[in-house]
Design a protein around this motif. Structure first.
Motif, PDB file in Angstrom:
ATOM      1  N   LEU A  47      -7.112   6.247  -0.374  1.00 42.55           N
ATOM      2  CA  LEU A  47      -6.160   5.229   0.052  1.00 42.55           C
ATOM      3  C   LEU A  47      -6.541   4.691   1.432  1.00 42.55           C
ATOM      4  O   LEU A  47      -6.909   5.450   2.326  1.00 42.55           O
ATOM      5  CB  LEU A  47      -4.752   5.828   0.108  1.00 42.55           C
ATOM      6  N   ASP A  48      -6.423   3.371   1.569  1.00 45.93           N
ATOM      7  CA  ASP A  48      -6.723   2.721   2.835  1.00 45.93           C
ATOM      8  C   ASP A  48      -5.487   2.811   3.739  1.00 45.93           C
ATOM      9  O   ASP A  48      -4.408   2.318   3.386  1.00 45.93           O
ATOM     10  CB  ASP A  48      -7.102   1.256   2.587  1.00 45.93           C
ATOM     11  N   VAL A  49      -5.647   3.444   4.910  1.00 39.59           N
ATOM     12  CA  VAL A  49      -4.518   3.652   5.807  1.00 39.59           C
ATOM     13  C   VAL A  49      -3.963   2.338   6.319  1.00 39.59           C
ATOM     14  O   VAL A  49      -2.739   2.168   6.447  1.00 39.59           O
ATOM     15  CB  VAL A  49      -4.950   4.553   6.996  1.00 39.59           C
ATOM     16  N   ARG A  50      -4.821   1.362   6.590  1.00 42.53           N
ATOM     17  CA  ARG A  50      -4.336   0.070   7.081  1.00 42.53           C
ATOM     18  C   ARG A  50      -3.479  -0.632   6.026  1.00 42.53           C
ATOM     19  O   ARG A  50      -2.468  -1.269   6.351  1.00 42.53           O
ATOM     20  CB  ARG A  50      -5.524  -0.802   7.471  1.00 42.53           C
ATOM     21  N   ARG A  51      -3.871  -0.535   4.757  1.00 42.06           N
ATOM     22  CA  ARG A  51      -3.073  -1.144   3.684  1.00 42.06           C
ATOM     23  C   ARG A  51      -1.738  -0.424   3.539  1.00 42.06           C
ATOM     24  O   ARG A  51      -0.719  -1.058   3.202  1.00 42.06           O
ATOM     25  CB  ARG A  51      -3.853  -1.112   2.380  1.00 42.06           C
ATOM     26  N   MET A  52      -1.731   0.886   3.809  1.00 43.95           N
ATOM     27  CA  MET A  52      -0.459   1.625   3.763  1.00 43.95           C
ATOM     28  C   MET A  52       0.495   1.103   4.832  1.00 43.95           C
ATOM     29  O   MET A  52       1.711   1.010   4.605  1.00 43.95           O
ATOM     30  CB  MET A  52      -0.720   3.116   3.958  1.00 43.95           C
ATOM     31  N   ALA A  77      -4.411  -4.524  -3.555  1.00 45.55           N
ATOM     32  CA  ALA A  77      -5.569  -3.638  -3.425  1.00 45.55           C
ATOM     33  C   ALA A  77      -5.118  -2.182  -3.286  1.00 45.55           C
ATOM     34  O   ALA A  77      -5.741  -1.270  -3.843  1.00 45.55           O
ATOM     35  CB  ALA A  77      -6.403  -4.052  -2.212  1.00 45.55           C
ATOM     36  N   LEU A  78      -4.017  -1.962  -2.551  1.00 46.62           N
ATOM     37  CA  LEU A  78      -3.505  -0.592  -2.390  1.00 46.62           C
ATOM     38  C   LEU A  78      -2.985  -0.057  -3.725  1.00 46.62           C
ATOM     39  O   LEU A  78      -3.179   1.121  -4.049  1.00 46.62           O
ATOM     40  CB  LEU A  78      -2.403  -0.582  -1.335  1.00 46.62           C
ATOM     41  N   GLU A  79      -2.325  -0.907  -4.502  1.00 43.52           N
ATOM     42  CA  GLU A  79      -1.850  -0.487  -5.826  1.00 43.52           C
ATOM     43  C   GLU A  79      -3.026  -0.113  -6.720  1.00 43.52           C
ATOM     44  O   GLU A  79      -2.937   0.854  -7.501  1.00 43.52           O
ATOM     45  CB  GLU A  79      -1.021  -1.608  -6.474  1.00 43.52           C
ATOM     46  N   LYS A  80      -4.120  -0.843  -6.593  1.00 46.44           N
ATOM     47  CA  LYS A  80      -5.306  -0.511  -7.389  1.00 46.44           C
ATOM     48  C   LYS A  80      -5.862   0.843  -6.976  1.00 46.44           C
ATOM     49  O   LYS A  80      -6.274   1.641  -7.832  1.00 46.44           O
ATOM     50  CB  LYS A  80      -6.360  -1.596  -7.209  1.00 46.44           C
ATOM     51  N   GLU A  81      -5.864   1.102  -5.670  1.00 45.81           N
ATOM     52  CA  GLU A  81      -6.348   2.406  -5.165  1.00 45.81           C
ATOM     53  C   GLU A  81      -5.426   3.535  -5.636  1.00 45.81           C
ATOM     54  O   GLU A  81      -5.894   4.615  -5.998  1.00 45.81           O
ATOM     55  CB  GLU A  81      -6.414   2.392  -3.632  1.00 45.81           C
ATOM     56  N   ALA A  82      -4.099   3.282  -5.615  1.00 45.74           N
ATOM     57  CA  ALA A  82      -3.134   4.318  -5.990  1.00 45.74           C
ATOM     58  C   ALA A  82      -3.048   4.503  -7.510  1.00 45.74           C
ATOM     59  O   ALA A  82      -2.659   5.568  -7.988  1.00 45.74           O
ATOM     60  CB  ALA A  82      -1.760   3.965  -5.433  1.00 45.74           C
ATOM     61  N   GLY A  83      -3.390   3.448  -8.246  1.00 46.72           N
ATOM     62  CA  GLY A  83      -3.320   3.530  -9.708  1.00 46.72           C
ATOM     63  C   GLY A  83      -1.910   3.459 -10.242  1.00 46.72           C
ATOM     64  O   GLY A  83      -1.638   3.914 -11.361  1.00 46.72           O
ATOM     65  N   ILE A  84      -0.992   2.876  -9.445  1.00 50.76           N
ATOM     66  CA  ILE A  84       0.414   2.809  -9.850  1.00 50.76           C
ATOM     67  C   ILE A  84       1.079   1.702  -9.061  1.00 50.76           C
ATOM     68  O   ILE A  84       0.659   1.370  -7.943  1.00 50.76           O
ATOM     69  CB  ILE A  84       1.118   4.161  -9.599  1.00 50.76           C
ATOM     70  N   ALA A  85       2.147   1.096  -9.648  1.00 54.28           N
ATOM     71  CA  ALA A  85       2.867   0.035  -8.963  1.00 54.28           C
ATOM     72  C   ALA A  85       3.613   0.600  -7.761  1.00 54.28           C
ATOM     73  O   ALA A  85       4.177   1.694  -7.805  1.00 54.28           O
ATOM     74  CB  ALA A  85       3.854  -0.633  -9.916  1.00 54.28           C
ATOM     75  N   LEU A  86       3.611  -0.178  -6.682  1.00 49.35           N
ATOM     76  CA  LEU A  86       4.237   0.271  -5.440  1.00 49.35           C
ATOM     77  C   LEU A  86       5.458  -0.556  -5.071  1.00 49.35           C
ATOM     78  O   LEU A  86       6.309  -0.084  -4.309  1.00 49.35           O
ATOM     79  CB  LEU A  86       3.217   0.214  -4.290  1.00 49.35           C
ATOM     80  N   LEU A  87       5.546  -1.812  -5.581  1.00 49.71           N
ATOM     81  CA  LEU A  87       6.667  -2.685  -5.301  1.00 49.71           C
ATOM     82  C   LEU A  87       7.233  -3.247  -6.599  1.00 49.71           C
ATOM     83  O   LEU A  87       6.512  -3.381  -7.592  1.00 49.71           O
ATOM     84  CB  LEU A  87       6.225  -3.855  -4.396  1.00 49.71           C
TER      85      LEU A  87
END
Length: 297
Positions: free
Chosen positions: A2-7, A39-49
């Motif tokens: 996971l990219d910390v900046r995207r978090m 991009a963060l959702e792609k890294e996490a493999g799950i919807a975030l919003l």
């Protein structure tokens, strides 16, 4: 990973309630914020919003990442504060390599001054042979080393050498020795004497051997000791004479007489060795100044 900046961007969206508001706070365009979240959702493999009226709200995974983003932000802030303290010399740890005779006379008062000016800095003094201490600094195993070195030995890449003092050797004679009545002893007068060795092979013995060679003789060592107190005890017992640097004499031995030497006078030169890259540390610069002052007094 996971990219910390995207978090942190996700955290801004969640706390702001919308992509548009987050973009305004961050100084980004809404499109750029949406791309970062995608991009963060792609890294996490799950919807975030997920949509919520005109705004958005986090999913369970989104809340999880936002919580960790807050913790990361706190750690980063604490790290930045600690780094600022280190840069300013308010905290930190300095490892100092030294040899025995320089400890009480020069290093101790220098450390006392450093503690006054930088009370948050810890000093770790380590007793080390002079010929090993420079290597420890070069290899990054120490911040500063007090060493004995020839003035003409040349530079060492990446190392700053600060000349602290010239420490002259003195003749140490048995109290009843015929030469003890003289105020100054010529080195040649010791040529026929039995000698007590007070130095191990290395930079502290070299000035003695060089001076004796200049005077036309090689000392006859009949006893050897690698510490000055024992060497003085051997001299007091009548085993021979010796040369000991001024800083190594300490309180002296009651059974000996100490006299200056001439023609020539052996001298060892003492330096502080520091990596050039470390000179940006305020506490280390203060220690160098304190060592220089202690050496002159």
């Amino acid at each position: 990973m996971l990219d910390v900046r995207r978090m942190q961007v996700l955290r801004a969206v969640v706390t702001s309630g919308s992509v548009t508001a987050a973009a305004a706070h961050l100084g980004f365009t809404p499109s750029a914020v949406s791309q970062q979240v995608a991009a963060l959702e792609k890294e996490a493999g799950i919807a975030l919003l997920q949509r919520a009226g005109r705004g958005v709200q986090p999913t369970a995974a989104g809340r999880l990442l936002v919580g960790h983003a807050a913790i990361i932000s706190e750690h980063v802030a604490a790290t930045e504060a600690a780094l600022a303290d280190l840069r300013a010399g308010r905290t930190g740890r300095l490892t100092v390599h030294y040899f025995a005779s320089i400890g009480p006379t020069v290093l101790a008062p220098a450390i006392a001054r450093l503690r006054t000016e930088h009370p948050g800095v810890t000093v770790d003094p380590r007793l080390t042979e002079p010929h090993d201490a420079l290597l420890d600094v070069e290899r990054g195993n120490g911040d500063l080393a007090l060493i004995v070195r020839r003035p003409d030995a040349g530079d060492r890449p990446g190392i700053r050498l600060v000349r602290l003092l010239d420490d002259p050797y003195r003749a140490v004679l048995p109290a009843g020795h015929p030469l003890a009545a003289r105020p100054v002893v010529d080195l040649t007068d010791l040529a026929a004497e039995p000698w007590v060795g007070g130095e191990p092979p290395g930079p502290c013995l070299e000035p003695i051997l060089d001076a004796c060679a200049s005077a036309g003789f090689t000392p006859n060592f009949v006893a050897k000791s690698e510490d000055y107190a024992t060497a003085q005890g051997f001299v007091a017992a009548g085993l021979g004479v010796t040369l000991i640097p001024q800083l190594g004499l300490g309180a002296g031995h009651p059974g000996t007489t100490v006299r200056p030497i001439r023609h020539p006078e052996p001298t060892r030169t003492i330096y502080a060795a520091i990596r050039e890259i470390s000179l940006a540390q305020p506490a280390l610069r203060t220690l160098i100044d304190a060592l220089t002052k202690a050496a002159t007094t």
